[in-house]
Design an enzyme around this catalytic site. Structure first.
Site, mmCIF file in Angstrom:
data_model
loop_
_atom_site.group_PDB
_atom_site.id
_atom_site.type_symbol
_atom_site.label_atom_id
_atom_site.label_comp_id
_atom_site.label_asym_id
_atom_site.label_seq_id
_atom_site.Cartn_x
_atom_site.Cartn_y
_atom_site.Cartn_z
ATOM 1 N N GLY A 94 0.837 -1.185 0.000
ATOM 2 C CA GLY A 94 0.000 0.000 0.000
ATOM 3 C C GLY A 94 0.871 1.234 0.000
ATOM 4 O O GLY A 94 2.103 1.150 0.092
ATOM 5 N N GLY A 130 7.406 7.002 6.521
ATOM 6 C CA GLY A 130 6.528 7.662 5.553
ATOM 7 C C GLY A 130 7.142 8.861 4.874
ATOM 8 O O GLY A 130 6.464 9.583 4.140
ATOM 9 N N ASP A 258 3.883 -4.458 -8.031
ATOM 10 C CA ASP A 258 3.301 -3.188 -7.575
ATOM 11 C C ASP A 258 3.893 -2.000 -8.319
ATOM 12 O O ASP A 258 3.434 -0.869 -8.147
ATOM 13 C CB ASP A 258 3.479 -3.010 -6.060
ATOM 14 N N ASP A 268 7.831 4.566 -10.508
ATOM 15 C CA ASP A 268 8.766 4.286 -9.421
ATOM 16 C C ASP A 268 10.213 4.290 -9.913
ATOM 17 O O ASP A 268 10.707 3.301 -10.446
ATOM 18 C CB ASP A 268 8.442 2.967 -8.718
#
Length: 492
Positions: A94, A130, A258, A268
């Site tokens: 996620g 994060g 992903d 990415d």
């Protein structure tokens, strides 16, 4: 005090369709504010195409918004859930350090995701902070914009903002947030997540959404199996994308499921890099110890990832599992031929060849074999052929090149198109510059260690038109000798 008028003057026009999907697909959450946001780089042409006011984004209010300290009107911030095979091992994932602000509707009517990367912890952070460091965010900005200029489908970078807060990795590093723009962030891993954690109706909702958003012109006439059509469309788009990567020597470095989008965009830019010396087994990523994602393996891994998508779609392909598997296998079986056709067409263009002949494949393979044996630079070899400057390559003077060159010239002479037309085709197919690894590192070191962004800005300017073949680009084509292999590292 926040100047709401300044925020509203930026030009946001959100319409958030992903937020209307089943709630299990995401978690609604605002970014975590940062101490002192400062705009480092803004992509003004991209801002204009999005319908945004660049001058407003350069203001203090604009920096606060790009850092997540302020939420634009109409945004519905959320972190997306997804899963993924990472180096072959399945795990639930996620957005662990990213927040999707929403979907901007551009003046042209396009729908594009606006995502803040490095915007704080989410329920999917798995123990991470994060946050993101300045260097990796600037790397993504540089490489993604270079890919766009090369004509390769990619997510793009609107801005990088320094947070004024350090992030701790092996050492303390300056923190930053990247604003990423994408056709969407729906991934193969999104389908894997929903297949594992949701219902068949959830899966159907995601598949219908993806079809509508990314393949509105797909042939869904009477009797069409709409979910087989979705799979076939994604396969075609990925075959084209991977061929484009191979043609410019781009190595993604972390081709997990992903990191494969259903839109067909590159996403990415962690341990990615461009190949200098041609070697099919080239690996740059420090974490790819087995070479799973080496240059030569990228087409095979793409097919493997697409097979994982097909597995996720099985309940929608046919009510009988055996028949669903047959349909999936038939679709996946087309990838190799689709990719090979795209790659061969691109290689022909790089050699100035307009039409297909049986001998072309051996002509191409023999050139690549020579390049590998003589440790020739991939980009510069094609550049030398484009301008007939063989003395610029280590192949010059070898018997193999003399024989190959004669065959190539005969092949060009057999075409109806003129030599000038072939030259123009080669100019537009062979870039003068790529984001050379040492140039990217130079720019990042100047930015991180000295707060000097001029090196990066000059590099971005050179990379903005890679097919210009201008005198200013010549020094950026020089490749220094290396005492050790180049290594890249994951930005997390």
């Amino acid at each position: 005090m926040t100047n709401r008028k300044a925020l509203n003057d930026i030009g946001w026009s959100f319409d958030n369709s992903y937020a209307k999907l089943p709630e299990s697909f995401f978690t609604k959450q605002d970014p975590t504010p940062v101490r002192s946001p400062e705009l480092i780089v803004l992509n003004e042409p991209l801002a204009a195409s999005l319908g945004l006011d660049a001058d407003a984004l350069k203001s203090a209010e604009g920096a606060a918004l790009l850092a997540g300290n302020e939420i634009p009107e109409g945004a519905e911030p959320l972190a997306q859930a997804y899963a993924g095979h990472q180096f072959g091992y399945f795990t639930m994932l996620g957005d662990g350090r990213a927040i999707l602000l929403g979907e901007q509707i551009t003046p042209q009517g396009d729908r594009l995701d606006i995502q803040l990367k490095g915007s704080g912890r989410t329920p999917y952070s798995r123990g991470g902070d994060g946050r993101a460091a300045l260097g990796p965010m600037l790397r993504e900005y540089i490489i993604s914009e270079a890919m766009h200029a090369l004509g390769i489908p990619t997510t793009r970078s609107l801005a990088v903002v320094a947070t004024g807060q350090p992030v701790t990795r092996e050492r303390d590093l300056p923190g930053a947030i990247l604003t990423r723009v994408a056709a969407s962030h729906v991934r193969v891993g999104t389908f894997q997540y929903v297949r594992g954690a949701g219902t068949t109706e959830d899966l159907r909702a995601l598949a219908d959404y993806t079809l509508q958003r990314h393949y509105p012109k797909a042939d869904l006439g009477d009797g069409a199996n709409r979910y087989l059509v979705l799979l076939q469309e994604v396969i075609q788009r990925q075959a084209s994308l991977i061929a484009k990567w191979q043609l410019v020597g781009f190595i993604h470095g972390v081709m997990n499921t992903d990191n494969m989008t259903l839109s067909g965009e590159t996403i990415d830019y962690g341990p990615c890099a461009f190949m200098d010396t041609f070697d099919p087994n080239t690996v740059f990523s420090s974490i790819d110890s087995q070479g799973r994602y080496a240059y030569v393996n990228q087409p095979y891994i793409a097919a493997w990832n697409l097979a994982r998508l097909a597995e996720s779609l099985l309940p929608l392909l046919h009510e009988e599992e055996e028949q669903a598997v047959k349909l999936a296998e038939g679709a996946i079986g087309t990838f190799t031929d689709l990719y090979q056709a795209q790659w061969l067409a691109g290689m022909r263009a790089k050699l100035g060849i307009f039409h297909e002949e049986e001998e072309d494949e051996s002509l191409i393979e023999d050139l690549l074999k020579m390049m590998k044996n003589h440790q020739a630079d991939y980009t510069n070899t094609f550049r030398a052929l484009t301008f007939d400057k063989l003395e610029d390559t280590p192949l010059n003077g070898t018997p193999e090149l003399a024989s190959w060159y004669e065959r190539w010239q005969a092949r060009l002479g057999s075409q109806q198109e003129s030599r000038d037309q072939s030259h123009q085709l080669m100019r537009s197919s062979n870039p003068a510059v790529i984001p050379r690894n040492h140039r990217v590192e130079e720019a990042l070191e100047a930015a991180e260690n000295e707060g000097d962004y001029s090196v990066m800005n000059e590099l971005l300017n050179v990379l903005s038109n890679p097919y210009a073949h201008s005198p200013e680009q010549a020094e950026y084509a020089i490749v220094p000798e290396r005492s050790r292999p180049y290594r890249t590292f994951c930005g997390t």
